[in-house]
Design a protein around this motif. Sequence first.
Motif, PDB file in Angstrom:
ATOM      1  N   SER A 160       1.225  14.290 -11.687  1.00 49.31           N
ATOM      2  CA  SER A 160       1.607  13.853 -13.035  1.00 49.31           C
ATOM      3  C   SER A 160       2.669  12.757 -12.982  1.00 49.31           C
ATOM      4  O   SER A 160       2.608  11.779 -13.736  1.00 49.31           O
ATOM      5  N   TYR A 161       3.629  12.892 -12.076  1.00 50.19           N
ATOM      6  CA  TYR A 161       4.692  11.881 -11.947  1.00 50.19           C
ATOM      7  C   TYR A 161       4.116  10.511 -11.592  1.00 50.19           C
ATOM      8  O   TYR A 161       4.569   9.481 -12.079  1.00 50.19           O
ATOM      9  N   PHE A 162       3.075  10.503 -10.766  1.00 47.18           N
ATOM     10  CA  PHE A 162       2.502   9.241 -10.309  1.00 47.18           C
ATOM     11  C   PHE A 162       1.708   8.517 -11.396  1.00 47.18           C
ATOM     12  O   PHE A 162       1.260   7.396 -11.191  1.00 47.18           O
ATOM     13  N   GLN A 163       1.540   9.143 -12.572  1.00 43.72           N
ATOM     14  CA  GLN A 163       0.883   8.454 -13.673  1.00 43.72           C
ATOM     15  C   GLN A 163       1.788   7.392 -14.295  1.00 43.72           C
ATOM     16  O   GLN A 163       1.317   6.479 -14.973  1.00 43.72           O
ATOM     17  N   PHE A 164       3.095   7.488 -14.053  1.00 43.96           N
ATOM     18  CA  PHE A 164       4.051   6.570 -14.652  1.00 43.96           C
ATOM     19  C   PHE A 164       4.291   5.369 -13.732  1.00 43.96           C
ATOM     20  O   PHE A 164       4.406   5.517 -12.512  1.00 43.96           O
ATOM     21  N   GLU A 165       4.380   4.181 -14.325  1.00 40.62           N
ATOM     22  CA  GLU A 165       4.615   2.970 -13.540  1.00 40.62           C
ATOM     23  C   GLU A 165       5.941   3.035 -12.796  1.00 40.62           C
ATOM     24  O   GLU A 165       6.115   2.438 -11.742  1.00 40.62           O
ATOM     25  N   ALA A 166       6.902   3.778 -13.352  1.00 38.56           N
ATOM     26  CA  ALA A 166       8.220   3.888 -12.715  1.00 38.56           C
ATOM     27  C   ALA A 166       8.143   4.566 -11.352  1.00 38.56           C
ATOM     28  O   ALA A 166       9.066   4.426 -10.530  1.00 38.56           O
ATOM     29  N   ALA A 167       7.068   5.290 -11.093  1.00 41.42           N
ATOM     30  CA  ALA A 167       6.964   6.022  -9.829  1.00 41.42           C
ATOM     31  C   ALA A 167       6.960   5.073  -8.642  1.00 41.42           C
ATOM     32  O   ALA A 167       7.589   5.358  -7.608  1.00 41.42           O
ATOM     33  N   GLU A 168       6.271   3.929  -8.751  1.00 46.73           N
ATOM     34  CA  GLU A 168       6.205   3.010  -7.624  1.00 46.73           C
ATOM     35  C   GLU A 168       7.581   2.471  -7.270  1.00 46.73           C
ATOM     36  O   GLU A 168       7.974   2.447  -6.093  1.00 46.73           O
ATOM     37  N   GLU A 169       8.341   2.057  -8.279  1.00 49.70           N
ATOM     38  CA  GLU A 169       9.680   1.535  -8.016  1.00 49.70           C
ATOM     39  C   GLU A 169      10.573   2.610  -7.419  1.00 49.70           C
ATOM     40  O   GLU A 169      11.365   2.342  -6.497  1.00 49.70           O
ATOM     41  N   LEU A 173     -11.076   3.405   0.578  1.00 48.82           N
ATOM     42  CA  LEU A 173     -10.635   2.203  -0.116  1.00 48.82           C
ATOM     43  C   LEU A 173      -9.136   2.251  -0.359  1.00 48.82           C
ATOM     44  O   LEU A 173      -8.596   3.246  -0.847  1.00 48.82           O
ATOM     45  N   GLY A 174      -8.469   1.175   0.003  1.00 48.02           N
ATOM     46  CA  GLY A 174      -7.029   1.089  -0.172  1.00 48.02           C
ATOM     47  C   GLY A 174      -6.236   1.434   1.060  1.00 48.02           C
ATOM     48  O   GLY A 174      -5.047   1.129   1.139  1.00 48.02           O
ATOM     49  N   TRP A 195      -2.723   5.109  -2.447  1.00 43.68           N
ATOM     50  CA  TRP A 195      -2.178   6.403  -2.853  1.00 43.68           C
ATOM     51  C   TRP A 195      -2.147   6.579  -4.366  1.00 43.68           C
ATOM     52  O   TRP A 195      -2.868   7.393  -4.923  1.00 43.68           O
ATOM     53  N   LEU A 196      -1.328   5.788  -5.066  1.00 41.33           N
ATOM     54  CA  LEU A 196      -1.076   6.049  -6.484  1.00 41.33           C
ATOM     55  C   LEU A 196      -2.330   5.955  -7.333  1.00 41.33           C
ATOM     56  O   LEU A 196      -2.543   6.784  -8.234  1.00 41.33           O
ATOM     57  N   ASN A 197      -3.166   4.958  -7.080  1.00 43.74           N
ATOM     58  CA  ASN A 197      -4.333   4.776  -7.937  1.00 43.74           C
ATOM     59  C   ASN A 197      -5.359   5.893  -7.810  1.00 43.74           C
ATOM     60  O   ASN A 197      -6.175   6.107  -8.718  1.00 43.74           O
ATOM     61  N   TRP A 198      -5.352   6.602  -6.700  1.00 45.80           N
ATOM     62  CA  TRP A 198      -6.258   7.742  -6.570  1.00 45.80           C
ATOM     63  C   TRP A 198      -5.913   8.804  -7.606  1.00 45.80           C
ATOM     64  O   TRP A 198      -6.799   9.435  -8.179  1.00 45.80           O
ATOM     65  N   TYR A 199      -4.622   8.987  -7.860  1.00 48.90           N
ATOM     66  CA  TYR A 199      -4.215   9.958  -8.875  1.00 48.90           C
ATOM     67  C   TYR A 199      -4.384   9.394 -10.281  1.00 48.90           C
ATOM     68  O   TYR A 199      -4.706  10.131 -11.221  1.00 48.90           O
ATOM     69  N   HIS A 200      -4.171   8.084 -10.446  1.00 45.10           N
ATOM     70  CA  HIS A 200      -4.419   7.461 -11.741  1.00 45.10           C
ATOM     71  C   HIS A 200      -5.863   7.696 -12.176  1.00 45.10           C
ATOM     72  O   HIS A 200      -6.144   7.940 -13.354  1.00 45.10           O
ATOM     73  N   ALA A 201      -6.781   7.606 -11.234  1.00 47.22           N
ATOM     74  CA  ALA A 201      -8.209   7.663 -11.557  1.00 47.22           C
ATOM     75  C   ALA A 201      -8.759   9.073 -11.670  1.00 47.22           C
ATOM     76  O   ALA A 201      -9.807   9.280 -12.288  1.00 47.22           O
ATOM     77  N   THR A 202      -8.077  10.057 -11.101  1.00 46.47           N
ATOM     78  CA  THR A 202      -8.679  11.386 -11.014  1.00 46.47           C
ATOM     79  C   THR A 202      -7.981  12.469 -11.831  1.00 46.47           C
ATOM     80  O   THR A 202      -8.643  13.419 -12.259  1.00 46.47           O
ATOM     81  N   GLY A 205      -5.585   1.625   5.398  1.00 38.50           N
ATOM     82  CA  GLY A 205      -5.862   0.983   6.670  1.00 38.50           C
ATOM     83  C   GLY A 205      -6.398  -0.417   6.507  1.00 38.50           C
ATOM     84  O   GLY A 205      -5.838  -1.243   5.780  1.00 38.50           O
ATOM     85  N   GLY A 206      -7.512  -0.706   7.167  1.00 38.85           N
ATOM     86  CA  GLY A 206      -8.095  -2.034   7.105  1.00 38.85           C
ATOM     87  C   GLY A 206      -9.203  -2.185   6.086  1.00 38.85           C
ATOM     88  O   GLY A 206      -9.865  -3.232   6.047  1.00 38.85           O
ATOM     89  N   SER A 207      -9.450  -1.174   5.237  1.00 41.77           N
ATOM     90  CA  SER A 207     -10.488  -1.265   4.218  1.00 41.77           C
ATOM     91  C   SER A 207     -10.017  -2.089   3.030  1.00 41.77           C
ATOM     92  O   SER A 207      -8.819  -2.349   2.857  1.00 41.77           O
ATOM     93  N   ASP A 208     -10.978  -2.513   2.194  1.00 40.62           N
ATOM     94  CA  ASP A 208     -10.635  -3.277   0.992  1.00 40.62           C
ATOM     95  C   ASP A 208      -9.670  -2.494   0.121  1.00 40.62           C
ATOM     96  O   ASP A 208      -9.671  -1.255   0.120  1.00 40.62           O
ATOM     97  N   ARG A 209      -8.888  -3.240  -0.663  1.00 44.39           N
ATOM     98  CA  ARG A 209      -7.874  -2.621  -1.520  1.00 44.39           C
ATOM     99  C   ARG A 209      -8.080  -2.999  -2.984  1.00 44.39           C
ATOM    100  O   ARG A 209      -7.303  -3.749  -3.560  1.00 44.39           O
ATOM    101  N   PRO A 210      -9.153  -2.519  -3.621  1.00 43.67           N
ATOM    102  CA  PRO A 210      -9.342  -2.831  -5.043  1.00 43.67           C
ATOM    103  C   PRO A 210      -8.327  -2.079  -5.891  1.00 43.67           C
ATOM    104  O   PRO A 210      -7.837  -1.033  -5.510  1.00 43.67           O
ATOM    105  N   ILE A 211      -8.013  -2.542  -7.042  1.00 41.48           N
ATOM    106  CA  ILE A 211      -7.133  -1.770  -7.943  1.00 41.48           C
ATOM    107  C   ILE A 211      -7.928  -0.623  -8.550  1.00 41.48           C
ATOM    108  O   ILE A 211      -8.978  -0.804  -9.085  1.00 41.48           O
ATOM    109  N   SER A 212      -7.535   0.236  -8.755  1.00 37.41           N
ATOM    110  CA  SER A 212      -8.216   1.320  -9.444  1.00 37.41           C
ATOM    111  C   SER A 212      -7.423   2.058 -10.530  1.00 37.41           C
ATOM    112  O   SER A 212      -6.320   1.763 -10.700  1.00 37.41           O
TER     113      SER A 212
END
Length: 251
Positions: free
Chosen positions: A114-123, A79-80, A160-167, A82-89
């Motif tokens: 840990s860094y990817f838990q912050f919203e600033a990481a995407e920017e 999920l998220g 990528w990022l949401n996998w770490y947010h969730a786990t 290639g061509g698979s669905d991209r739900p938010i997680s």
Amino acid sequence: MSNAQTVPATGTPTTDALPAENYKMVDALGHQLRVYDEGPADAPTLVMFHGAPHNSLEFRFNVPALVQAGYRVVIPEHLGAGGSDRPISENVSHLNGFFIDPALDQRKRSWYMSYFQFEAAEEALRADDWALAREFFDWHPDMEHIIADWERPNGLKASWLNWYHATVNPDRAPKAEPLPDVTVPVLQLYSMNDPYIGPDQLITGREFIKGPFTLKRIGGAGHFIARNAPDVFNREVIKWLGDRESERRGN
């Protein structure tokens, strides 16, 4: 059965895609997954799971050799990706041993989780034409494919990022029960210069693998062994599978 051997990595060929006609969409608990499927339907089936932040293209240098060796290869894009669905997680041994004490070296290597838990990481990852992301993956030869995936709607978070947010978020991540021990035969490939997974993880993870275990150390392949050393990956996997089939038949 257990052994360890270091195998040198070599160069890689060049191709940009897997045949489009071998992809199909599969319903999975209400979400659509894009799945690559090649090889005879009645052949032994290998299910290959790509890592983050890649998709099925991670295995494009492995599929031809595996199919030619007589296997059917199935690659679901998570999920998220290639061509698979991209739900938010891979290199990782048994997950029960990932952060077992003493695990300071592994925690240092996993700083980005840990860094990817912050919203600033995407920017920060997107800034200056993905400069931070390119540096972080400067040994990955598929960076343009990965960035193209990230630039699709919701691509970076979903793949990528949401996998770490969730786990691994210490406040929100679910406290799951330990995973069961692995009792089937296991082949583990490990690169001696993996920047993300330390050698101690091989020892702690091994405690939860109760079946026959074979370790192959791959020199100079970084974290992405199937992509960076496909000739070695293909040879070792095909040989190991052949040995297991001979054992099963009593040969």
